[in-house]
Structures are given as C-alpha cells and as structure tokens.
Scaffold this motif. Structure first.
Motif, PDB file in Angstrom:
ATOM      1  N   GLY A 173      48.050  15.323  34.178  1.00  0.00           N
ATOM      2  CA  GLY A 173      46.489  15.179  33.605  1.00  0.00           C
ATOM      3  C   GLY A 173      45.906  15.269  34.565  1.00  0.00           C
ATOM      4  O   GLY A 173      44.929  15.395  34.278  1.00  0.00           O
ATOM      5  N   ALA A 174      46.439  15.294  35.963  1.00  0.00           N
ATOM      6  CA  ALA A 174      45.214  15.133  37.115  1.00  0.00           C
ATOM      7  C   ALA A 174      45.297  16.369  38.335  1.00  0.00           C
ATOM      8  O   ALA A 174      46.069  16.160  38.412  1.00  0.00           O
ATOM      9  CB  ALA A 174      43.870  14.859  37.258  1.00  0.00           C
ATOM     10  N   VAL A 175      44.431  17.017  38.945  1.00  0.00           N
ATOM     11  CA  VAL A 175      44.919  17.552  39.675  1.00  0.00           C
ATOM     12  C   VAL A 175      43.444  17.903  41.135  1.00  0.00           C
ATOM     13  O   VAL A 175      42.373  17.934  40.572  1.00  0.00           O
ATOM     14  CB  VAL A 175      44.554  19.548  40.237  1.00  0.00           C
ATOM     15  N   ASP A 176      43.922  16.307  41.879  1.00  0.00           N
ATOM     16  CA  ASP A 176      42.095  16.452  43.061  1.00  0.00           C
ATOM     17  C   ASP A 176      43.004  16.968  44.201  1.00  0.00           C
ATOM     18  O   ASP A 176      44.484  16.711  44.871  1.00  0.00           O
ATOM     19  CB  ASP A 176      42.393  15.336  43.397  1.00  0.00           C
ATOM     20  N   ALA A 177      42.528  17.846  45.266  1.00  0.00           N
ATOM     21  CA  ALA A 177      42.305  18.108  45.755  1.00  0.00           C
ATOM     22  C   ALA A 177      42.956  17.677  47.580  1.00  0.00           C
ATOM     23  O   ALA A 177      43.870  17.975  48.286  1.00  0.00           O
ATOM     24  CB  ALA A 177      41.712  19.427  47.191  1.00  0.00           C
ATOM     25  N   ALA A 178      42.238  16.331  47.380  1.00  0.00           N
ATOM     26  CA  ALA A 178      42.522  15.424  48.399  1.00  0.00           C
ATOM     27  C   ALA A 178      43.683  14.958  48.716  1.00  0.00           C
ATOM     28  O   ALA A 178      44.358  13.841  49.159  1.00  0.00           O
ATOM     29  CB  ALA A 178      41.682  14.599  48.532  1.00  0.00           C
ATOM     30  N   ILE A 179      44.746  14.248  47.266  1.00  0.00           N
ATOM     31  CA  ILE A 179      44.963  13.275  47.201  1.00  0.00           C
ATOM     32  C   ILE A 179      46.107  14.401  46.116  1.00  0.00           C
ATOM     33  O   ILE A 179      47.850  13.648  46.794  1.00  0.00           O
ATOM     34  CB  ILE A 179      44.374  12.140  46.105  1.00  0.00           C
ATOM     35  N   GLY A 180      46.521  14.875  45.433  1.00  0.00           N
ATOM     36  CA  GLY A 180      47.851  15.641  45.118  1.00  0.00           C
ATOM     37  C   GLY A 180      47.487  15.498  43.276  1.00  0.00           C
ATOM     38  O   GLY A 180      46.979  14.965  42.592  1.00  0.00           O
ATOM     39  N   ILE A 181      48.810  15.563  42.732  1.00  0.00           N
ATOM     40  CA  ILE A 181      48.891  15.476  41.328  1.00  0.00           C
ATOM     41  C   ILE A 181      48.910  14.160  41.627  1.00  0.00           C
ATOM     42  O   ILE A 181      49.245  13.095  41.781  1.00  0.00           O
ATOM     43  CB  ILE A 181      50.066  16.091  40.835  1.00  0.00           C
ATOM     44  N   MET A 182      47.950  13.686  39.726  1.00  0.00           N
ATOM     45  CA  MET A 182      47.675  12.044  39.309  1.00  0.00           C
ATOM     46  C   MET A 182      48.119  12.529  37.411  1.00  0.00           C
ATOM     47  O   MET A 182      48.043  13.147  37.102  1.00  0.00           O
ATOM     48  CB  MET A 182      46.324  12.081  39.798  1.00  0.00           C
ATOM     49  N   ASP A 183      47.634  11.315  37.277  1.00  0.00           N
ATOM     50  CA  ASP A 183      48.073  11.137  35.834  1.00  0.00           C
ATOM     51  C   ASP A 183      47.044   9.734  36.146  1.00  0.00           C
ATOM     52  O   ASP A 183      46.446   8.919  36.822  1.00  0.00           O
ATOM     53  CB  ASP A 183      49.454  10.540  35.503  1.00  0.00           C
ATOM     54  N   TYR A 184      46.751   9.577  34.644  1.00  0.00           N
ATOM     55  CA  TYR A 184      46.042   8.136  34.458  1.00  0.00           C
ATOM     56  C   TYR A 184      47.188   6.983  34.042  1.00  0.00           C
ATOM     57  O   TYR A 184      46.047   5.758  33.379  1.00  0.00           O
ATOM     58  CB  TYR A 184      45.041   9.067  33.264  1.00  0.00           C
ATOM     59  N   ASN A 185      48.163   6.646  33.350  1.00  0.00           N
ATOM     60  CA  ASN A 185      49.402   6.396  33.211  1.00  0.00           C
ATOM     61  C   ASN A 185      50.545   5.990  34.384  1.00  0.00           C
ATOM     62  O   ASN A 185      50.658   6.767  34.133  1.00  0.00           O
ATOM     63  CB  ASN A 185      49.399   6.261  32.046  1.00  0.00           C
ATOM     64  N   LEU A 186      50.246   4.370  34.452  1.00  0.00           N
ATOM     65  CA  LEU A 186      51.926   4.068  35.953  1.00  0.00           C
ATOM     66  C   LEU A 186      52.779   4.836  35.336  1.00  0.00           C
ATOM     67  O   LEU A 186      53.934   5.221  35.492  1.00  0.00           O
ATOM     68  CB  LEU A 186      51.498   2.772  36.440  1.00  0.00           C
ATOM     69  N   ASP A 187      53.182   4.187  34.140  1.00  0.00           N
ATOM     70  CA  ASP A 187      55.067   4.469  33.915  1.00  0.00           C
ATOM     71  C   ASP A 187      55.005   6.338  33.226  1.00  0.00           C
ATOM     72  O   ASP A 187      55.557   6.230  33.493  1.00  0.00           O
ATOM     73  CB  ASP A 187      54.513   4.500  31.723  1.00  0.00           C
ATOM     74  N   GLU A 188      53.973   6.787  32.566  1.00  0.00           N
ATOM     75  CA  GLU A 188      54.055   8.662  32.965  1.00  0.00           C
ATOM     76  C   GLU A 188      53.785   9.201  34.652  1.00  0.00           C
ATOM     77  O   GLU A 188      54.900   9.673  34.201  1.00  0.00           O
ATOM     78  CB  GLU A 188      52.784   9.139  32.581  1.00  0.00           C
ATOM     79  N   ALA A 189      52.982   8.711  35.649  1.00  0.00           N
ATOM     80  CA  ALA A 189      53.592   8.928  36.577  1.00  0.00           C
ATOM     81  C   ALA A 189      54.519   8.170  37.904  1.00  0.00           C
ATOM     82  O   ALA A 189      55.256   9.295  37.951  1.00  0.00           O
ATOM     83  CB  ALA A 189      52.188   8.337  37.092  1.00  0.00           C
ATOM     84  N   GLU A 190      55.881   7.491  37.180  1.00  0.00           N
ATOM     85  CA  GLU A 190      56.795   6.943  37.903  1.00  0.00           C
ATOM     86  C   GLU A 190      57.980   7.816  36.760  1.00  0.00           C
ATOM     87  O   GLU A 190      59.200   8.205  37.934  1.00  0.00           O
ATOM     88  CB  GLU A 190      57.195   5.663  37.811  1.00  0.00           C
TER      89      GLU A 190
END
Length: 260
Positions: A173-190
């Motif tokens: 869902g998101a690519v942040d240069a400082a943090i890495g790969i991100m998403d908007y939902n905890l269940d999806e990220a896990e």
C-alpha cells in the motif's frame, strides 16, 4: 479546451481512473506537462485533487479504497507489472500471493500456466486459479473481509506458515524511503510479513503511485525482500534506500532494469 473546461475534464478522468499520472493526463488532454501542472495547482490548493509523486487522485481515494475501485486504479500499469512477473514463474512452481490489486492481476496473467501450487488468503485469486490447468490452490481460512474478500487474522497466518514456496509475491500500500514497506491495516501487514518469510524468492509488486506514501503500519524493511517490480523508476530517495538494501528493481514499462 480552455482552463475551466480542462478542470472539468481532469475531474472526469479522475472519476473514471481514480489515480492518473501527470504525463498520462497531459497526453489525454493534448497539452504540455507545464500546462497540466498549472491546471492542477488550483485544484490541489482547494482540496479537489490530492497530489502525490508524479500523479494526482481524488481525496476520497487517499489510503485504501474499496477493492473493486482499486482494481480500476492504474489498471494498465498493474497489468503490465503482473504480466512481467508472470514470465518469471514456471509451470509447476509454487506461489504464495497476498491479497491486493496487483497480485489479483498477476493471478489473471498466470491463467496460461499449468500445474501451479498457489497459496493465498484472497478469494478473488483462489477463484481465478482454482480448477484450471491442473493447479492446486490452498486458501487460508478465517473471516472474509467484506471489502476485499480476503481472510486475515491468526488462523490465516498460521495456515500459510505451514508452506514453503518457490515465489512469495506481495502487493503493498505504501513505500516510504525512511521506513520501508507499509500498509494501512494491521491485519494485512501482519499477514504480508508472514508471506515474505515463506518464499525462496521474495517479490514486492507496486505501481509508482505508492512511492512516497506513508502508511499506518510497517510491513518490513527493504532488506527483507529481493526484488521489486513497478511501472516507473522510484524517486531518488526510495531508489537509494532500495539500492542500499540490495533490492533488484525491475521496471515493466520498456522492461528497463535497475540492478542493485
């Protein structure tokens, strides 16, 4: 087409496509990039349009939109990415796919393959690839989300943890240069985090509109996957972070490649 008419046409195109690049907008309107940027500026200033890296979208599409609408956003780019990834998967391979629009496009591009073993939490992907060409499809259980028809939670994560596959493919869902790969939902990220641990080859697929976005939940560092397939080269800060992590970046448009 005068200034006010172009504003109306820009909003009409956004209603149809959800998100559109500045370059594609200039081509569709038959004007220069400079003219488009000038036309877009008042729309972003008054909140009618959301601006992101090299593209614009409607404010209602910020974050994660309903799955059906997201399937229409940048469909051409996602299809090109999926088509290229499909060429790297062979008949008889095992593939783990998380739920996402680009991975759903990948499932459609894999319809010409035979004897695949597919593990997924997506009912859309499972329906697409099950019962055809000698495939075996395993779907993670649990409560299906109404917006995406995908299963999440502890039971889904435990189920996919039993498998070891040739290819793990993740849609983000998101690519942040400082943090890495991100998403908007905890269940999806896990769930996505578990998918990345199950493949001999680990692949992230994303269209360029996700670059520079900041999600709510971190999925992983750039060093946690091997390859990233996209439709445009990432912006400089993201590209530098990917290179430092040793990620191979493959660009579908023109089949260009930037090897870290």
């Amino acid at each position: 087409m005068n200034h006010s008419k172009r504003h109306g046409e820009i909003l009409r195109l956004l209603q149809e496509e959800g998100t559109i690049t500045i370059a594609a907008l200039a081509e569709k309107l038959g004007v220069s990039l400079e003219t488009v940027r000038r036309d877009v500026k008042p729309l972003t200033n008054d909140g009618s349009v959301l601006k992101m890296h090299g593209a614009i979208s409607l404010p209602s599409l910020a974050g994660e939109a309903p799955f059906e609408r997201r399937m229409r956003e940048n469909a051409e780019a996602k299809r090109a990415i999926a088509r290229l990834v499909a060429t790297t998967i062979q008949d008889g391979d095992s593939v783990m796919l998380d739920t996402g629009t680009t991975t759903s496009f990948l499932a459609r591009e894999l319809l010409g393959h035979r004897r695949l073993t597919v593990i997924t939490n997506s009912s859309d992907i499972a329906r697409t690839l099950a019962t055809v060409n000698g495939n075996k499809v395993y779907m993670a259980g649990g409560e299906l989300r109404s917006d995406s028809g995908a299963a999440f939670g502890a039971s889904a994560i435990e189920f996919v943890s039993r498998f070891t596959v040739t290819h793990s493919v993740l849609s983000v869902g998101a690519v942040d240069a400082a943090i890495g790969i991100m998403d908007y939902n905890l269940d999806e990220a896990e769930f996505a985090r578990m998918v990345l641990t199950r493949g001999a080859r680990t692949v992230v697929v994303t269209d360029h509109t996700k670059f520079g976005r900041h999600g709510l939940v971190k999925v992983c560092d750039f060093k946690d996957f091997q390859e990233l397939y996209t439709d445009h080269l990432p912006p400089r800060d993201v590209a530098a972070a990917l290179e430092e992590a040793g990620v191979r970046v493959i660009v579908a448009n023109g089949l260009r490649e930037a090897a870290a």
